[in-house]
Design a protein around this motif. Structure first.
Motif, PDB file in Angstrom:
ATOM      1  N   UNK B 168       3.485  -2.574  -9.068  1.00  0.00           N
ATOM      2  CA  UNK B 168       3.556  -3.233 -10.375  1.00  0.00           C
ATOM      3  C   UNK B 168       3.018  -4.651 -10.260  1.00  0.00           C
ATOM      4  N   UNK B 169       2.738  -5.255 -11.406  1.00  0.00           N
ATOM      5  CA  UNK B 169       2.080  -6.562 -11.388  1.00  0.00           C
ATOM      6  C   UNK B 169       2.932  -7.626 -10.713  1.00  0.00           C
ATOM      7  N   UNK B 170       4.257  -7.469 -10.785  1.00  0.00           N
ATOM      8  CA  UNK B 170       5.086  -8.482 -10.131  1.00  0.00           C
ATOM      9  C   UNK B 170       5.318  -8.171  -8.661  1.00  0.00           C
ATOM     10  N   UNK B 171       4.858  -6.995  -8.236  1.00  0.00           N
ATOM     11  CA  UNK B 171       5.031  -6.631  -6.829  1.00  0.00           C
ATOM     12  C   UNK B 171       3.729  -6.705  -6.064  1.00  0.00           C
ATOM     13  N   UNK B 172       2.731  -7.297  -6.660  1.00  0.00           N
ATOM     14  CA  UNK B 172       1.436  -7.365  -5.990  1.00  0.00           C
ATOM     15  C   UNK B 172       1.528  -8.159  -4.712  1.00  0.00           C
ATOM     16  N   UNK B 173       0.645  -7.818  -3.791  1.00  0.00           N
ATOM     17  CA  UNK B 173       0.584  -8.560  -2.534  1.00  0.00           C
ATOM     18  C   UNK B 173      -0.064  -9.912  -2.830  1.00  0.00           C
ATOM     19  N   UNK B 174       0.580 -10.982  -2.436  1.00  0.00           N
ATOM     20  CA  UNK B 174       0.059 -12.308  -2.755  1.00  0.00           C
ATOM     21  C   UNK B 174      -0.438 -13.060  -1.538  1.00  0.00           C
ATOM     22  N   UNK B 175       0.074 -12.717  -0.378  1.00  0.00           N
ATOM     23  CA  UNK B 175      -0.300 -13.481   0.804  1.00  0.00           C
ATOM     24  C   UNK B 175      -1.759 -13.213   1.163  1.00  0.00           C
ATOM     25  N   UNK B 176      -2.502 -14.295   1.390  1.00  0.00           N
ATOM     26  CA  UNK B 176      -3.951 -14.160   1.580  1.00  0.00           C
ATOM     27  C   UNK B 176      -4.288 -13.451   2.882  1.00  0.00           C
ATOM     28  N   UNK B 177      -3.482 -13.662   3.884  1.00  0.00           N
ATOM     29  CA  UNK B 177      -3.771 -13.044   5.179  1.00  0.00           C
ATOM     30  C   UNK B 177      -3.550 -11.546   5.117  1.00  0.00           C
ATOM     31  N   UNK B 178      -2.443 -11.163   4.445  1.00  0.00           N
ATOM     32  CA  UNK B 178      -2.182  -9.737   4.300  1.00  0.00           C
ATOM     33  C   UNK B 178      -3.269  -9.095   3.453  1.00  0.00           C
ATOM     34  N   UNK B 179      -3.747  -9.829   2.462  1.00  0.00           N
ATOM     35  CA  UNK B 179      -4.825  -9.289   1.624  1.00  0.00           C
ATOM     36  C   UNK B 179      -6.068  -8.992   2.453  1.00  0.00           C
ATOM     37  N   UNK B 180      -6.346  -9.902   3.358  1.00  0.00           N
ATOM     38  CA  UNK B 180      -7.532  -9.692   4.199  1.00  0.00           C
ATOM     39  C   UNK B 180      -7.368  -8.442   5.056  1.00  0.00           C
ATOM     40  N   UNK B 181      -6.182  -8.311   5.606  1.00  0.00           N
ATOM     41  CA  UNK B 181      -5.912  -7.142   6.465  1.00  0.00           C
ATOM     42  C   UNK B 181      -6.049  -5.856   5.669  1.00  0.00           C
ATOM     43  N   UNK B 182      -5.508  -5.859   4.474  1.00  0.00           N
ATOM     44  CA  UNK B 182      -5.577  -4.648   3.663  1.00  0.00           C
ATOM     45  C   UNK B 182      -6.990  -4.385   3.183  1.00  0.00           C
ATOM     46  N   UNK B 183      -7.750  -5.453   2.979  1.00  0.00           N
ATOM     47  CA  UNK B 183      -9.154  -5.267   2.622  1.00  0.00           C
ATOM     48  C   UNK B 183      -9.895  -4.585   3.757  1.00  0.00           C
ATOM     49  N   UNK B 184      -9.597  -5.084   4.937  1.00  0.00           N
ATOM     50  CA  UNK B 184     -10.230  -4.474   6.113  1.00  0.00           C
ATOM     51  C   UNK B 184      -9.869  -2.993   6.189  1.00  0.00           C
ATOM     52  N   UNK B 185      -8.629  -2.725   5.958  1.00  0.00           N
ATOM     53  CA  UNK B 185      -8.174  -1.318   6.003  1.00  0.00           C
ATOM     54  C   UNK B 185      -8.911  -0.500   4.958  1.00  0.00           C
ATOM     55  N   UNK B 186      -9.004  -1.057   3.743  1.00  0.00           N
ATOM     56  CA  UNK B 186      -9.669  -0.314   2.671  1.00  0.00           C
ATOM     57  C   UNK B 186     -11.131  -0.074   3.000  1.00  0.00           C
TER      58      UNK B 186
END
Lengths: 482, 423
Positions: B168-186
């Motif tokens: 949900x919109x309030x549960x989105x991942x906000x941390x930039x480092x985690x975002x990078x990791x998940x981008x890499x995964x994607x």
């Protein structure tokens, strides 16, 4: 109006007043901390307030200690002792009303501090002064120096009826400002119009520096009132309560008359000389301890109810002295005036004597007051004759200078009053008598309104470092005694 | 009808804190019944009301004076705590549980009345001598009315909750480092799909996967060529399988790992258990760990071109599934490389409120001494408060017994009910 009177103290007393002002200035040595008022407290011997007064002050102080680093002086008894709402009342209904108020208070003690009806602080804490846009705008509008902090200006806006605590209301600043304003206005008047009669001096003082005048000045500055004082109110609004009695520190000059009760009750006449000695700068009676009187009255009523009255007290009960009624409008004027005076006081404390003097000159003395309109004579011809006699002029004689339309419906006579070959004055009117009287009045006015000029030197100039040596001013011996 | 795969746990109100709602990752037909029993007991199949297993189902009368709870109302935490303790269920009970779980997969359940009726025993039948019938209604438990039955969240169970594709919109991942990791995964997973030629499966929904899948995907090496093309090397098959395994049974290792996890962390406190569960939920990685991972990669992976529309969409869709961030179509045009996509993910959204805009872009306005900037609308009550009149108004209204704000003292509008025929 000059009536029959024996002696008239004029010159010395005026300077006595001025000297007292200086004493006052010295007394209130330049601290904004609460210690300054201790001397005044003791001299007035204000009794302790009702239960909870002292505690309330302590609570107040503790809560704000972190901000202002104010010391907790045990001498901070509040001047305002009477906590109930004093509404307007007439002499007839005083007893019952007072008794009811007293009873209500004793039965249900007000849990809120400082006599306020609402919970929370009675006025906004000092740190909120920095958040108020109105206050900053007022500060800039008045062109106040940076040395005058916003917190001081916020304190000026809190009247004693809003907050009883002397550490957070403008009582002291207003007292200081009052002495400064009255000092400069009085020296201006006396220096510029040396022959002005005393009544006119009193009236002119009120006209320049009285409550209504300072109210007008404050309104012109753009000061708006709060609907009800409290801690949530914008610090830029003037906070006062018309239902309460103010606790302005009475003037540094003046004494309480012994027969003040009778003066109020029977409206005794007060002569000008006695006013000069006893009353304040505006010629009004000084009634110290007004609230003490109210308390005494309350106690009397209560004792009456209990049935333990002495004989004297019984007499007093039947014939109660009507208390001076301060209407809501009077309270409003007084609150605004206190604010204006407090600003002057704050300017004096933060910026110095010279800046305060300039402030008074630019805001108070720059206003126009028509002194000619203030005169009111009875038997001006007699007075003029006495004046000529006193001054050693020849006996005044009225002569018609010109006339027109004597037998018509609208005649005009121009009469001149001559002393020997010199014309003292002239006046016109629809009849010879009228014209003669007008001429006499004009002659007297021209005598009393004599002025050495706008650039006359004032005593306050001598405070300057590079001041020239002082030469005495011309001040007249006084009015004509008829 | 195609079975709808349950990829995410429901995020409704009453289930946010209930551990019993975690979707079981396994199918009921598991090899070891004992294991399943323990597993089910610890996984807290919430839709099992204990009363079902205890009394009502077998027609035994209950001496309980309380009314029989409905299936969904047995969901409150007390029940699940009971269940979450390692307790050996009887064989019958475990079979019932299995049935229920199976039925969960069959169709969403709606709150149904209990299957059998129970009758309270008559006064004469009661053998307990200490029992005293009540004379008045005082102290007796009150039943809720059925008027608002369906609007009461407690009466709905897990399967009725909406299960979204993405957080949900309030549960989105906000941390930039985690975002990078998940981008890499994607990116890695999309490349895997591309490489193995599973063009069709690209469009399917990919399995969420847990920590293992994350680690597996990040473990693959990415070789970037000059043109922006990339090749993935490593355990590509394994990753592919985990992506495609949505409808099939999950691998046993996964289940065991998760069982082990559950066994390791057996806190007596329910709260820590909840926290443990929440940790295991996506994105399965801590910010500090993510930062370390990011440092480990060289920068060339950011040059991977996303010119291929299919690849671009696959990556952005996966990003949405993992993080909840939707990339606007308008921005997709300008995203040509992975670096560009990372930049978009890292960019702060525009401030929605004027006050926030002023705070960020024009702080000098807030610093002006004669200007006051409010963060919300200045209501008439605010204006009255500033002047000090509000407290007087409140006091006077209170004297007269009138409310200062709100409409609760007024009768509710009934026009809607009339229009709908008092529905």
């Amino acid at each position: 109006m000059p009536g029959s009177r024996r002696t008239q103290l004029r010159t010395p007393s005026v300077f006595l007043k001025l000297r007292n002002t200086q004493l006052a200035l010295g007394l209130l040595s330049l601290k904004l901390s609460p210690g300054a008022h201790e001397e005044v407290t003791d001299s007035r011997a204000a009794p302790q307030g009702p239960a909870g007064g002292k505690d309330d002050d302590d609570i107040n102080i503790t809560k704000r200690c972190e901000i202002g680093n104010y010391e907790d002086n045990n001498n901070t008894t509040s001047y305002f002792l009477h906590k109930t709402n004093l509404k307007q009342y007439s002499a007839a209904g005083t007893a019952q009303a007072l008794y009811e108020d007293y009873q209500n208070e004793s039965e249900s003690p007000n849990p809120n501090r400082n006599g306020s009806q609402f919970p929370g602080l009675p006025s906004p804490p000092p740190h909120r002064a920095l958040e108020s846009a109105k206050l900053a705008a007022l500060h800039a509008r008045l062109n106040l120096s940076e040395r005058l902090p916003l917190q001081s200006l916020a304190r000026c806006l809190v009247d004693s009826t809003a907050d009883e605590s002397l550490q957070f209301n403008n009582t002291h600043l207003a007292f200081l400002g009052r002495t400064i304003v009255n000092y400069h206005v009085s020296e201006y008047l006396v220096a510029k119009y040396p022959r002005l009669p005393m009544e006119i001096v009193f009236a002119a003082m009120k006209g320049y520096a009285g409550n209504r005048a300072l109210y007008a000045i404050a309104r012109q500055w753009g000061v708006e009132p709060a609907a009800a004082p409290g801690e949530e109110v914008d610090p830029g609004l003037l906070q006062f309560d018309v239902k309460k009695t103010g606790t302005e520190l009475d003037a540094a000059v003046g004494y309480k008359r012994k027969e003040l009760d009778k003066i109020i009750k029977f409206k005794f006449r007060r002569g000008i000389s006695s006013r000069v000695v006893f009353d304040d700068e505006f010629g009004d009676t000084v009634s110290m301890g007004e609230h003490e009187r109210i308390l005494e009255r309350q106690a009397l009523e209560w004792r009456a109810q209990q049935g333990i009255l002495s004989e004297d007290e019984m007499i007093q009960m039947e014939d109660p002295v009507p208390l001076e009624i301060e209407t809501a409008e009077d309270r409003k004027f007084a609150s605004y005036a206190n604010f204006s005076r407090a600003v002057v006081g704050a300017v004096f404390l933060h910026s110095g004597r010279e800046v305060a003097k300039n402030f008074v000159r630019s805001h108070v003395l720059s206003r126009r007051l028509d002194l000619e309109e203030m005169f009111s004579f009875s038997r001006p011809t007699r007075e003029l004759a006495k004046l000529c006699q006193r001054e050693g002029f020849e006996r005044p004689v009225a002569r018609i200078l010109s006339e027109t339309g004597r037998l018509s419906r609208t005649p005009v006579f121009v009469v001149g009053i001559y002393s020997g070959r010199d014309r003292l004055s002239e006046g016109w009117g629809p009849s010879i008598e009228h014209a003669r009287l007008t001429a006499a009045m004009n002659g007297l006015k021209s005598w009393y309104l004599y002025s050495p000029g706008d650039d006359v030197r004032m005593p306050s100039e001598t405070y300057d470092e590079n001041a020239k040596p002082w030469t005495p001013l011309y001040v007249d011996m006084g009015e004509v005694i008829v | 009808m195609r079975r709808i795969p349950l990829l995410r746990r429901p995020c409704g109100l009453s289930f946010a804190s209930s551990p019993s709602v975690v979707v079981p990752r396994f199918s009921p037909q598991v090899s070891a019944p004992a294991a399943s029993a323990t597993a089910t007991s610890t996984r807290c199949i919430s839709s099992t009301p204990s009363s079902w297993s205890r009394a009502g189902r077998f027609g035994q009368p209950t001496l309980d004076r309380e009314p029989e709870p409905t299936p969904a109302s047995s969901l409150p935490p007390q029940q699940s705590t009971e269940l979450s303790e390692t307790k050996q269920l009887s064989a019958e009970e475990s079979r019932e549980v299995d049935d229920l779980v199976q039925s969960q997969y069959d169709e969403p359940t709606i709150p149904l009345p209990p299957r059998t009726r129970t009758w309270a025993p008559k006064q004469e039948e009661i053998k307990d001598s200490s029992y005293q019938p009540a004379d008045t209604g005082e102290g007796l438990p009150e039943l809720k009315s059925t008027n608002d039955w369906f609007s009461d969240d407690e009466n709905w169970d897990a399967t009725s909750q909406f299960v979204g594709f993405a957080p949900a919109s309030d549960e989105r991942v906000q941390d930039l480092r985690i975002l990078e990791v998940l981008l890499r995964r994607a990116v890695v997973e999309a490349l895997v799909m591309n490489q193995e030629g599973k063009g069709k499966s690209m469009a399917n929904t990919w399995g969420m996967g847990g920590r293992n899948e994350l680690v597996k995907a990040l473990g693959l090496r990415v070789v970037v060529k000059e043109g922006g093309e990339a090749e993935v090397q490593g355990d590509v098959k394994g990753v592919l399988e985990s992506l495609e395994e949505v409808d099939e049974q999950p691998p046993e290792e996964d289940e065991e790992d998760e069982e082990d996890k559950w066994k390791d962390e057996e806190p007596a406190d329910m709260e820590t258990e909840q926290e443990a569960i929440e940790e295991e939920i996506a994105p399965f990685v801590e910010p500090e760990e993510a930062a370390e991972m990011c440092k480990g990669w060289d920068k060339t992976w950011r040059n991977i071109s996303l010119d291929d529309m299919g690849l671009k969409f696959a990556v952005t869709k996966r990003i949405y599934q993992l993080t909840g961030h939707r990339i606007h179509d308008y921005k997709l045009h300008s995203i040509l490389t992975v670096g560009g996509l990372l930049k978009v993910l890292h960019s702060k959204p525009k401030p929605t409120k004027l006050f926030e805009f002023i705070e960020e872009r024009k702080p000098e306005l807030t610093n002006l001494p004669n200007v006051k900037v409010y963060s919300r609308r200045v209501t008439p009550i605010d204006k009255e408060k500033e002047v000090g009149r509000w407290k007087v108004i409140e006091r006077e209204l209170e004297k007269r017994g009138l409310p200062a704000t709100g409409h609760s003292h007024l009768p509710k509008p009934n026009q809607r009910a009339w229009i709908l025929g008092k529905a």
